[in-house]
Design a protein around this motif. Sequence first.
Motif, mmCIF file in Angstrom:
data_model
loop_
_atom_site.group_PDB
_atom_site.id
_atom_site.type_symbol
_atom_site.label_atom_id
_atom_site.label_comp_id
_atom_site.label_asym_id
_atom_site.label_seq_id
_atom_site.Cartn_x
_atom_site.Cartn_y
_atom_site.Cartn_z
ATOM 1 N N TYR A 119 -2.068 2.122 12.253
ATOM 2 C CA TYR A 119 -2.681 1.321 11.204
ATOM 3 C C TYR A 119 -4.205 1.227 11.284
ATOM 4 O O TYR A 119 -4.836 0.586 10.435
ATOM 5 C CB TYR A 119 -2.085 -0.089 11.209
ATOM 6 N N SER A 120 -4.822 1.862 12.299
ATOM 7 C CA SER A 120 -6.279 1.818 12.407
ATOM 8 C C SER A 120 -6.766 3.059 13.134
ATOM 9 O O SER A 120 -5.993 3.765 13.798
ATOM 10 C CB SER A 120 -6.739 0.572 13.169
ATOM 11 N N LYS A 161 0.283 3.230 8.222
ATOM 12 C CA LYS A 161 0.272 1.988 7.446
ATOM 13 C C LYS A 161 -1.060 1.876 6.695
ATOM 14 O O LYS A 161 -2.134 1.977 7.280
ATOM 15 C CB LYS A 161 0.432 0.788 8.389
ATOM 16 N N ASN A 167 -3.383 -0.482 3.901
ATOM 17 C CA ASN A 167 -3.600 -1.820 3.358
ATOM 18 C C ASN A 167 -3.869 -1.714 1.854
ATOM 19 O O ASN A 167 -4.832 -1.087 1.429
ATOM 20 C CB ASN A 167 -4.792 -2.477 4.059
ATOM 21 N N THR A 168 -2.999 -2.345 1.061
ATOM 22 C CA THR A 168 -3.179 -2.324 -0.393
ATOM 23 C C THR A 168 -3.440 -3.718 -0.959
ATOM 24 O O THR A 168 -3.434 -3.888 -2.183
ATOM 25 C CB THR A 168 -1.939 -1.719 -1.083
ATOM 26 N N ASN A 192 -4.077 -7.375 3.403
ATOM 27 C CA ASN A 192 -5.209 -7.591 4.316
ATOM 28 C C ASN A 192 -4.762 -8.151 5.662
ATOM 29 O O ASN A 192 -5.315 -9.123 6.177
ATOM 30 C CB ASN A 192 -6.270 -8.488 3.671
ATOM 31 N N ARG A 193 -3.773 -7.478 6.229
ATOM 32 C CA ARG A 193 -3.237 -7.862 7.527
ATOM 33 C C ARG A 193 -3.380 -6.706 8.502
ATOM 34 O O ARG A 193 -4.075 -6.810 9.494
ATOM 35 C CB ARG A 193 -1.775 -8.308 7.378
ATOM 36 N N GLY A 234 -3.592 -2.133 8.447
ATOM 37 C CA GLY A 234 -3.542 -0.916 7.637
ATOM 38 C C GLY A 234 -4.881 -0.252 7.414
ATOM 39 O O GLY A 234 -5.931 -0.900 7.367
ATOM 40 N N SER A 290 -7.659 1.718 5.158
ATOM 41 C CA SER A 290 -8.109 1.610 3.775
ATOM 42 C C SER A 290 -8.041 2.988 3.117
ATOM 43 O O SER A 290 -7.952 4.019 3.797
ATOM 44 C CB SER A 290 -9.543 1.091 3.714
ATOM 45 N N SER A 337 3.102 0.702 2.951
ATOM 46 C CA SER A 337 2.265 -0.475 2.799
ATOM 47 C C SER A 337 3.198 -1.664 2.633
ATOM 48 O O SER A 337 4.425 -1.503 2.692
ATOM 49 C CB SER A 337 1.319 -0.331 1.605
ATOM 50 N N GLN A 381 -0.868 -3.353 -6.384
ATOM 51 C CA GLN A 381 -0.574 -2.813 -5.057
ATOM 52 C C GLN A 381 0.247 -1.524 -5.146
ATOM 53 O O GLN A 381 -0.016 -0.555 -4.413
ATOM 54 C CB GLN A 381 0.192 -3.840 -4.221
#
Length: 369
Positions: A104-105, A129, A131-132, A135-136, A138, A140, A164, A181
């Motif tokens: 996720y990062s 993962k 993030n759509t 904002n937890r 994921g 971009s 997502s 989303q």
Amino acid sequence: MLKAHETQLEIDLSALTHNYNYIKSKLKTGTKVLGVIKAFAYGSDSVEIAKHLEKLDVDYFAVAYTQEGVALRDAGVKRPILVLHSQSVNFKTIIERCLEPSIYSDYVLKEFIKTAESLSQNNYPVHLKFNTGLNRLGFSEDEIGDVVSKLENTSAIEVKSMFSHLAASEDPNEEEFTKLQISRFKTIAQKFETQAGYKPWLHLCNTSGIINYPEAHLDMVRCGIGLYGYGNSVEEDQKLKPIATLKSIVSQIHQIKKGESVGYNRAYKAKGDEKTATIPLGHADGLNRIYGKGKGYVTINGKKAFILGNVCMDMVMVDITDINCKEGDEVIIFGPKHSANDLAESANSISYEILTSISQRIPRIFKNE
């Protein structure tokens, strides 16, 4: 139902089968089902739930953390298991136990590649993962190029799926945001496919997404609360069956005179001559101190018994002034007729919280099909 002789959580596996089949009925042929069994399968029993879902031919599982997946592997669960919040300290364990990480990062991606290469892995399955809007966790959309570049420079991993998470799929007031989303995720997936040259599985929908947004079912759906009998709406709750019934017994009955107090801090004082029952269940078992003082009730012999005063660590007292009962009688804290959602709503909470709060010291009793 089995009669309780102590506090226990009864799990109805036939209800689980019903819920799984209901979710499947919502999907087009070929759409895979991922069963979310994190947090001890929403407070029930992750091993027994996983084994039953394997018999129903579920495609995938998801847990929150690595040790949850390890426990399933130790119990003999064979299906693929996605670790939703994978962390670098556990990457070696993830690979050794054939678990599949959510990446996720940039940091997580680099660290997992490093670990996979050090263990001589080839095309180890990972799940990206994005993030759509929640904002937890994921990546971009702007990071797609960097992700693809790192993937192209290693043969140690391969992307099995991209996903997502919808922020408010149960809320009709947030339909516009949910559709945004969905659109964002489809755009991200298309950009990734164009740059990477292949298309992983795509999944986006949670339980409410499955029910409310069939256009977003994609290749796989992730079902959590729906499997356990809750659909996040009155209409859907009627089509599902809660699998868990939390039961206890009446330990002792007290006759309370007007003005006498009940429990810690004298938080309840009798308004007249009243009768109370003490139940062996408290905030150490998941019946939190938010209940009491007019919030929450249990049922005894089919009648509501409201919680009095402060919930104790191991006990709770309820009002049985107008209930014909005796010591040893069964008490239902929640179940199919008085659901966890009903209990939670009385304290401005949600069913997820009360289900996942149930202490592991409470015995789990299983009703088989």
